[in-house]
Scaffold this motif. Structure first.
Motif, PDB file in Angstrom:
ATOM      1  N   ARG A  88      -4.664  -2.538 -11.384  1.00  8.30           N
ATOM      2  CA  ARG A  88      -3.564  -1.574 -11.414  1.00  8.30           C
ATOM      3  C   ARG A  88      -2.189  -2.236 -11.236  1.00  8.30           C
ATOM      4  NH1 ARG A  88      -5.324   3.650 -10.486  1.00  8.30           N
ATOM      5  NH2 ARG A  88      -3.447   4.068 -11.679  1.00  8.30           N
ATOM      6  N   ALA A  89      -2.147  -3.558 -11.432  1.00  7.45           N
ATOM      7  CA  ALA A  89      -0.933  -4.326 -11.112  1.00  7.45           C
ATOM      8  C   ALA A  89       0.338  -3.759 -11.739  1.00  7.45           C
ATOM      9  CB  ALA A  89      -1.118  -5.786 -11.514  1.00  7.45           C
ATOM     10  N   LYS A  90       0.205  -3.238 -12.962  1.00  8.17           N
ATOM     11  CA  LYS A  90       1.400  -2.744 -13.664  1.00  8.17           C
ATOM     12  C   LYS A  90       1.570  -1.228 -13.526  1.00  8.17           C
ATOM     13  CE  LYS A  90       1.993  -6.839 -15.718  1.00  8.17           C
ATOM     14  NZ  LYS A  90       2.924  -7.788 -15.070  1.00  8.17           N
ATOM     15  N   SER A  91       0.706  -0.589 -12.738  1.00 13.40           N
ATOM     16  CA  SER A  91       0.812   0.871 -12.571  1.00 13.40           C
ATOM     17  C   SER A  91       1.800   1.209 -11.474  1.00 13.40           C
ATOM     18  CB  SER A  91      -0.536   1.480 -12.161  1.00 13.40           C
ATOM     19  OG  SER A  91      -1.541   1.097 -13.041  1.00 13.40           O
ATOM     20  N   GLN A  92       2.424   2.361 -11.602  1.00 12.39           N
ATOM     21  CA  GLN A  92       3.294   2.826 -10.526  1.00 12.39           C
ATOM     22  C   GLN A  92       2.448   3.194  -9.310  1.00 12.39           C
ATOM     23  OE1 GLN A  92       6.175   5.917 -11.273  1.00 12.39           O
ATOM     24  NE2 GLN A  92       6.719   5.009 -13.229  1.00 12.39           N
ATOM     25  N   ALA A  93       2.923   2.774  -8.147  1.00 13.11           N
ATOM     26  CA  ALA A  93       2.144   2.981  -6.927  1.00 13.11           C
ATOM     27  C   ALA A  93       1.873   4.456  -6.643  1.00 13.11           C
ATOM     28  CB  ALA A  93       2.865   2.345  -5.748  1.00 13.11           C
ATOM     29  N   GLY A  94       2.801   5.317  -7.044  1.00 17.56           N
ATOM     30  CA  GLY A  94       2.631   6.751  -6.811  1.00 17.56           C
ATOM     31  C   GLY A  94       1.420   7.343  -7.515  1.00 17.56           C
ATOM     32  N   TYR A  95       0.920   6.652  -8.543  1.00 16.98           N
ATOM     33  CA  TYR A  95      -0.229   7.176  -9.285  1.00 16.98           C
ATOM     34  C   TYR A  95      -1.561   6.642  -8.779  1.00 16.98           C
ATOM     35  CZ  TYR A  95       3.155   8.979 -12.617  1.00 16.98           C
ATOM     36  OH  TYR A  95       4.188   9.659 -13.190  1.00 16.98           O
ATOM     37  N   LEU A  96      -1.524   5.773  -7.761  1.00 18.64           N
ATOM     38  CA  LEU A  96      -2.783   5.231  -7.233  1.00 18.64           C
ATOM     39  C   LEU A  96      -3.510   6.275  -6.391  1.00 18.64           C
ATOM     40  CD1 LEU A  96      -1.585   1.735  -5.904  1.00 18.64           C
ATOM     41  CD2 LEU A  96      -2.503   2.278  -8.157  1.00 18.64           C
ATOM     42  N   SER A  97      -4.814   6.087  -6.238  1.00 22.64           N
ATOM     43  CA  SER A  97      -5.589   6.956  -5.331  1.00 22.64           C
ATOM     44  C   SER A  97      -5.203   6.638  -3.891  1.00 22.64           C
ATOM     45  CB  SER A  97      -7.080   6.704  -5.523  1.00 22.64           C
ATOM     46  OG  SER A  97      -7.408   5.418  -5.033  1.00 22.64           O
ATOM     47  N   GLY A  98      -5.607   7.500  -2.958  1.00 21.32           N
ATOM     48  CA  GLY A  98      -5.310   7.268  -1.536  1.00 21.32           C
ATOM     49  C   GLY A  98      -5.836   5.918  -1.055  1.00 21.32           C
ATOM     50  N   GLY A  99      -7.051   5.589  -1.470  1.00 22.59           N
ATOM     51  CA  GLY A  99      -7.664   4.321  -1.067  1.00 22.59           C
ATOM     52  C   GLY A  99      -6.891   3.133  -1.623  1.00 22.59           C
ATOM     53  N   GLU A 100      -6.492   3.260  -2.895  1.00 22.45           N
ATOM     54  CA  GLU A 100      -5.730   2.164  -3.519  1.00 22.45           C
ATOM     55  C   GLU A 100      -4.362   2.016  -2.861  1.00 22.45           C
ATOM     56  OE1 GLU A 100      -7.673   2.402  -8.019  1.00 22.45           O
ATOM     57  OE2 GLU A 100      -5.919   3.618  -7.511  1.00 22.45           O
ATOM     58  N   GLN A 101      -3.757   3.140  -2.485  1.00 23.39           N
ATOM     59  CA  GLN A 101      -2.451   3.056  -1.806  1.00 23.39           C
ATOM     60  C   GLN A 101      -2.587   2.375  -0.444  1.00 23.39           C
ATOM     61  OE1 GLN A 101      -0.278   6.754  -1.742  1.00 23.39           O
ATOM     62  NE2 GLN A 101      -0.133   6.815  -3.966  1.00 23.39           N
ATOM     63  N   GLN A 102      -3.688   2.677   0.245  1.00 17.73           N
ATOM     64  CA  GLN A 102      -3.895   2.010   1.530  1.00 17.73           C
ATOM     65  C   GLN A 102      -4.103   0.510   1.313  1.00 17.73           C
ATOM     66  OE1 GLN A 102      -3.120   1.736   4.522  1.00 17.73           O
ATOM     67  NE2 GLN A 102      -4.382   3.269   5.545  1.00 17.73           N
ATOM     68  N   MET A 103      -4.853   0.166   0.271  1.00 16.82           N
ATOM     69  CA  MET A 103      -5.044  -1.256  -0.039  1.00 16.82           C
ATOM     70  C   MET A 103      -3.700  -1.907  -0.355  1.00 16.82           C
ATOM     71  SD  MET A 103      -8.496  -1.165  -2.316  1.00 16.82           S
ATOM     72  CE  MET A 103      -9.955  -0.336  -1.665  1.00 16.82           C
ATOM     73  N   LEU A 104      -2.853  -1.192  -1.064  1.00 14.59           N
ATOM     74  CA  LEU A 104      -1.534  -1.738  -1.404  1.00 14.59           C
ATOM     75  C   LEU A 104      -0.679  -1.900  -0.143  1.00 14.59           C
ATOM     76  CD1 LEU A 104       0.564  -2.710  -3.406  1.00 14.59           C
ATOM     77  CD2 LEU A 104       1.134  -0.325  -3.921  1.00 14.59           C
ATOM     78  N   ALA A 105      -0.751  -0.912   0.738  1.00 14.32           N
ATOM     79  CA  ALA A 105       0.022  -1.003   1.980  1.00 14.32           C
ATOM     80  C   ALA A 105      -0.433  -2.228   2.791  1.00 14.32           C
ATOM     81  CB  ALA A 105      -0.132   0.274   2.801  1.00 14.32           C
ATOM     82  N   ILE A 106      -1.742  -2.451   2.849  1.00 15.14           N
ATOM     83  CA  ILE A 106      -2.256  -3.623   3.573  1.00 15.14           C
ATOM     84  C   ILE A 106      -1.938  -4.899   2.783  1.00 15.14           C
ATOM     85  CG2 ILE A 106      -4.350  -4.766   4.439  1.00 15.14           C
ATOM     86  CD1 ILE A 106      -5.488  -1.913   4.896  1.00 15.14           C
ATOM     87  N   GLY A 107      -2.079  -4.806   1.463  1.00 15.55           N
ATOM     88  CA  GLY A 107      -1.770  -5.948   0.599  1.00 15.55           C
ATOM     89  C   GLY A 107      -0.322  -6.387   0.762  1.00 15.55           C
ATOM     90  N   ARG A 108       0.581  -5.424   0.909  1.00 13.81           N
ATOM     91  CA  ARG A 108       1.999  -5.758   1.109  1.00 13.81           C
ATOM     92  C   ARG A 108       2.185  -6.545   2.398  1.00 13.81           C
ATOM     93  NH1 ARG A 108       5.735  -0.855   1.078  1.00 13.81           N
ATOM     94  NH2 ARG A 108       7.120  -2.521   1.701  1.00 13.81           N
ATOM     95  N   ALA A 109       1.493  -6.116   3.435  1.00 18.15           N
ATOM     96  CA  ALA A 109       1.600  -6.850   4.698  1.00 18.15           C
ATOM     97  C   ALA A 109       1.039  -8.269   4.526  1.00 18.15           C
ATOM     98  CB  ALA A 109       0.858  -6.112   5.803  1.00 18.15           C
ATOM     99  N   LEU A 110      -0.072  -8.383   3.793  1.00 15.90           N
ATOM    100  CA  LEU A 110      -0.667  -9.704   3.548  1.00 15.90           C
ATOM    101  C   LEU A 110       0.268 -10.597   2.756  1.00 15.90           C
ATOM    102  CD1 LEU A 110      -4.380  -9.416   2.436  1.00 15.90           C
ATOM    103  CD2 LEU A 110      -3.420 -10.293   4.564  1.00 15.90           C
ATOM    104  N   PHE A 111       0.983  -9.978   1.823  1.00 19.29           N
ATOM    105  CA  PHE A 111       1.919 -10.706   0.975  1.00 19.29           C
ATOM    106  C   PHE A 111       3.001 -11.361   1.835  1.00 19.29           C
ATOM    107  CE2 PHE A 111       4.402 -11.141  -2.997  1.00 19.29           C
ATOM    108  CZ  PHE A 111       3.367 -11.411  -3.865  1.00 19.29           C
ATOM    109  N   ALA A 112       3.303 -10.740   2.941  1.00 18.21           N
ATOM    110  CA  ALA A 112       4.318 -11.287   3.839  1.00 18.21           C
ATOM    111  C   ALA A 112       3.736 -12.365   4.758  1.00 18.21           C
ATOM    112  CB  ALA A 112       4.955 -10.171   4.656  1.00 18.21           C
TER     113      ALA A 112
END
Ligand SMILES: Nc1ncnc2c1ncn2[C@@H]1O[C@H](COP(=O)(O)OP(=O)(O)O)[C@@H](O)[C@H]1O
Ligand SMILES: [Mg+2]
Length: 251
Positions: free
Chosen positions: A138-162
């Motif tokens: 989903r790399a090129k998808s807008q985050a608003g269109y992700l499922s709840g689980g994918e959004q949580q993964m993105l939120a954690i992924g963002r922290a990991l990115f830092a």
């Protein structure tokens, strides 16, 4: 060995009179995985906000106690500086930028550590996508269109990115299907093992959290009422009665 995080006798007030924490002491060993448990309003989020410096944005303050990170008192350090040092707080509610793509969301968090550059970005993309292959698709998808689980993964992924050293996740599984919630904890486990990251998770799903964390603390009305190794906590009758009584969180 110095603990990654050592909180001692923490008392937190909102405004002049609302006492949210009253003498909380918590230790997260270096590379350890610790769960902070408790019902709504117990003071779990307040604890994380005190650590990450977000309290001051809610008219909250530390009235007593100390918060030490690798032996240094960090209570007065602003949140952006803490983030640069690797103390990352994934707030409750899966904060992502809904109109930005998954990649853009990840990239934005490099700023949190005051670092940028395409080579670094590529390396950390690979790391994040290694743990969350669903995000790669989903790399090129807008985050608003992700499922709840994918959004949580993105939120954690963002922290990991830092590139965190201490990762705190508030209500990692809230509102997610059991299978997705379990997946997220399995990934946190893996990250903690692979990268010697220290993790402090806040959870209402006691069984799920204690299956993964090594040690747990139970908060009630701003006080720690129980603590111990996860297996012992799970075995303890009182805890089972109070929190595992077959409710929605008992899967
Ligand atoms: N911004 C705030 N202003 C005033 N009181 C607050 C604020 N945030 C939380 N509280 C109060 O502090 C207590 C602990 O809240 P919180 O840390 O959010 O609990 P939990 O995360 O365990 O549900 C609750 O009584 C809550 O109402
Ligand atoms: Mg909370």
């Amino acid at each position: 060995m110095v603990a990654a995080l050592e909180i001692s006798g923490l008392k937190v007030l909102y405004g002049q009179a609302i006492e949210a924490l009253d003498g909380v002491s918590i230790t997260v060993p270096d590379g350890g995985f610790v769960a902070l448990l408790g019902a709504n309003g117990a003071g779990k989020s307040t604890t994380l906000k005190a650590i990450s410096g977000l309290l001051r944005f809610e008219n909250g303050r530390i009235a007593e106690g100390t918060i030490k990170y690798r032996g240094e008192d960090i209570a007065a350090i602003p949140s952006y500086q803490l983030a640069r040092r690797g103390i990352l707080h994934v707030r409750e509610g899966r904060f992502v930028f809904p109109t930005m793509t998954v990649e853009e969301n990840l990239e934005a968090s490099l700023f949190a550590r005051g670092k940028r550059g395409p080579a670094l970005a590529r390396r950390v993309y690979e790391e994040v996508f290694h743990y969350f292959p669903a995000l790669k698709e989903r790399a090129k998808s807008q985050a608003g269109y992700l499922s709840g689980g994918e959004q949580q993964m993105l939120a954690i992924g963002r922290a990991l990115f830092a590139q965190p050293e201490l990762l705190m996740v508030d209500e990692a599984s809230l509102g997610l299907a059991p299978k997705i919630a379990a997946d997220i904890f399995t990934i946190l486990d893996k990250i903690s093992n692979d990268r010697k990251l220290s993790i402090l998770v806040v959870e209402q799903n006691v069984t799920l959290a204690l299956r993964h964390a090594a040690y747990g603390y139970v908060l009630e009305n701003g006080r720690i009422v129980s603590e111990g190794e996860s297996q012992k906590l799970l075995d303890r009758d009182s805890l089972s009665r109070r929190y595992l009584g077959g409710g929605a969180n008992a899967h």
